[in-house]
Scaffold this motif. Structure first.
Motif, mmCIF file in Angstrom:
data_model
loop_
_atom_site.group_PDB
_atom_site.id
_atom_site.type_symbol
_atom_site.label_atom_id
_atom_site.label_comp_id
_atom_site.label_asym_id
_atom_site.label_seq_id
_atom_site.Cartn_x
_atom_site.Cartn_y
_atom_site.Cartn_z
ATOM 1 N N LYS A 7 0.808 -1.211 0.000
ATOM 2 C CA LYS A 7 0.000 0.000 0.000
ATOM 3 C C LYS A 7 0.844 1.265 0.000
ATOM 4 O O LYS A 7 0.565 2.210 -0.747
ATOM 5 C CB LYS A 7 -0.931 -0.006 1.212
ATOM 6 N N TYR A 8 1.875 1.308 0.831
ATOM 7 C CA TYR A 8 2.600 2.555 1.037
ATOM 8 C C TYR A 8 3.908 2.667 0.255
ATOM 9 O O TYR A 8 4.431 3.762 0.081
ATOM 10 C CB TYR A 8 2.888 2.738 2.531
ATOM 11 N N LEU A 15 -0.242 3.861 -8.110
ATOM 12 C CA LEU A 15 -1.624 4.193 -8.448
ATOM 13 C C LEU A 15 -1.877 5.685 -8.382
ATOM 14 O O LEU A 15 -2.610 6.247 -9.208
ATOM 15 C CB LEU A 15 -2.575 3.451 -7.507
ATOM 16 N N ARG A 16 -1.286 6.340 -7.414
ATOM 17 C CA ARG A 16 -1.450 7.792 -7.321
ATOM 18 C C ARG A 16 -0.839 8.486 -8.526
ATOM 19 O O ARG A 16 -1.355 9.493 -9.010
ATOM 20 C CB ARG A 16 -0.826 8.308 -6.023
ATOM 21 N N ARG A 20 -3.917 9.763 -10.380
ATOM 22 C CA ARG A 20 -4.022 11.090 -9.761
ATOM 23 C C ARG A 20 -5.403 11.277 -9.115
ATOM 24 O O ARG A 20 -6.172 12.177 -9.482
ATOM 25 C CB ARG A 20 -3.784 12.194 -10.797
ATOM 26 N N PRO A 21 -5.768 10.396 -8.178
ATOM 27 C CA PRO A 21 -7.145 10.374 -7.668
ATOM 28 C C PRO A 21 -7.581 11.664 -6.987
ATOM 29 O O PRO A 21 -6.850 12.240 -6.175
ATOM 30 C CB PRO A 21 -7.126 9.200 -6.671
ATOM 31 N N ASP A 46 -10.492 -1.127 -9.522
ATOM 32 C CA ASP A 46 -11.232 -0.693 -8.327
ATOM 33 C C ASP A 46 -10.710 -1.358 -7.060
ATOM 34 O O ASP A 46 -10.754 -0.771 -5.981
ATOM 35 C CB ASP A 46 -12.724 -1.016 -8.478
ATOM 36 N N HIS A 47 -10.245 -2.610 -7.184
ATOM 37 C CA HIS A 47 -9.750 -3.344 -6.024
ATOM 38 C C HIS A 47 -8.596 -2.619 -5.333
ATOM 39 O O HIS A 47 -8.357 -2.819 -4.144
ATOM 40 C CB HIS A 47 -9.250 -4.728 -6.444
ATOM 41 N N PHE A 48 -7.887 -1.797 -6.096
ATOM 42 C CA PHE A 48 -6.665 -1.196 -5.575
ATOM 43 C C PHE A 48 -6.749 0.313 -5.391
ATOM 44 O O PHE A 48 -6.132 0.865 -4.475
ATOM 45 C CB PHE A 48 -5.500 -1.526 -6.518
#
Length: 230
Positions: A7-8, A15-16, A20-21, A46-48
Motif C-alpha cells: 500500500k505505502y 496508483l497515485r 491522480r485520484p 477498483d480493487h486497488f
C-alpha cells in the motif's frame, strides 16, 4: 506487513501517479470500528484504487476464481490476493452465499473495514446494476454502518479485457455513513434486506451519476452475450 509494503511503498505511489485520484468525502470513513464500504464496480483497478487512499486497511470479499487459477500464474495470483488480506467468495449462490456473509460478518465483528461491491460483478457497460442483498445481511447482522462509495473514471481507464490501465484522473467519492439499526431484528426478512440494499444502491447512484438498471449485472451480461450469438 505485505499489505503495508504494497500500500505505502509499491502500489500506492504507483496508483497515485497513474490515476491522480481526486478524493471527496474521505472524512466519512470512521477512524475506528467496523464499517462496510459499498461501492460501484467498473474495473479490475477498483480493487486497488480505493483502498490505496483510505488510511485504514480495507478487506475485500474477492471472487473465488482469483484464488483457484491453474499453473504458476494462478498460484501467484492467489498468493497476491491472500497477501493483501482478501477473502475468497464462492458466487454460485445458495449455501455459498451464506458462507460469504459469515466471512464478511467475521471481519466486521473484529472492528475492521469491509469492502464490497453489491452488484456482485463488474459492470460491462458502465451502468449501475441492481445490488445483491448480501451487503444488507452483513450490515444488519454485524450492526455496522454502510459508507456508500463511487469510483468514477476507472471504466474508461481499464475496461474489461484491457490488461494495463490508461493514465488518467479518477474520482473517488464517499457518502455519509448509513445507519440501518431500525432493521436490526429483521435480518431474515427478504423485504427488509431488499429495502436496505436498494437504499444503498440509490446513494451509490447519486454519488456516481451512473444510469441505474433494475436487473442484476450478471443477468444483463448473459443476455447481451446471448443476443450476440443470435
Amino acid at each position: 506487513m505485505f499489505y503495508q509494503v504494497l500500500k505505502y511503498v509499491v502500489l500506492g505511489p504507483l496508483l497515485r501517479a497513474v490515476f491522480r485520484p481526486r478524493v471527496e468525502g474521505l472524512e466519512h470513513i470512521p477512524e475506528e470500528g467496523a464499517a462496510i464500504i459499498a461501492g460501484n464496480h467498473l474495473s479490475f483497478a477498483d480493487h486497488f484504487v480505493m483502498p490505496a487512499i483510505v488510511p485504514r486497511r480495507v478487506t475485500f470479499l474477492a471472487k473465488a476464481e482469483y484464488f483457484t487459477g491453474p499453473g504458476l500464474k494462478g498460484r501467484l495470483t492467489a498468493a497476491f490476493f491472500r497477501g493483501i488480506g482478501q477473502i475468497p467468495v464462492d458466487r454460485s449462490g445458495g449455501k455459498a452465499s451464506r458462507s460469504a456473509i459469515r466471512s464478511g460478518v467475521s471481519v466486521l465483528r473484529r472492528g475492521r473495514l469491509l469492502g464490497i461491491y453489491p452488484e456482485g460483478t463488474r459492470s460491462h457497460d458502465g451502468r449501475l446494476y441492481k445490488g445483491r442483498t448480501g451487503v444488507a445481511a452483513m450490515a444488519l447482522e454485524a450492526g455496522a454502518p454502510v459508507v456508500p462509495c463511487a469510483v468514477i473514471g476507472t471504466f474508461e481507464a481499464q475496461p474489461a479485457g484491457r490488461r494495463l490501465p490508461r493514465a488518467m484522473r479518477v474520482t473517488i467519492r464517499f457518502g455519509e455513513p448509513m445507519d440501518f439499526s431500525r432493521y436490526a431484528n429483521m435480518t431474515s426478512e427478504h423485504a427488509a434486506l431488499r429495502a436496505v440494499t436498494d437504499e444503498i444502491m440509490y446513494e451509490i447512484m447519486k454519488l456516481s451519476g451512473q444510469e441505474y438498471v433494475d436487473m442484476y449485472a450478471a443477468d444483463a451480461k448473459a443476455a447481451q452475450q446471448q443476443t450476440g450469438k443470435q
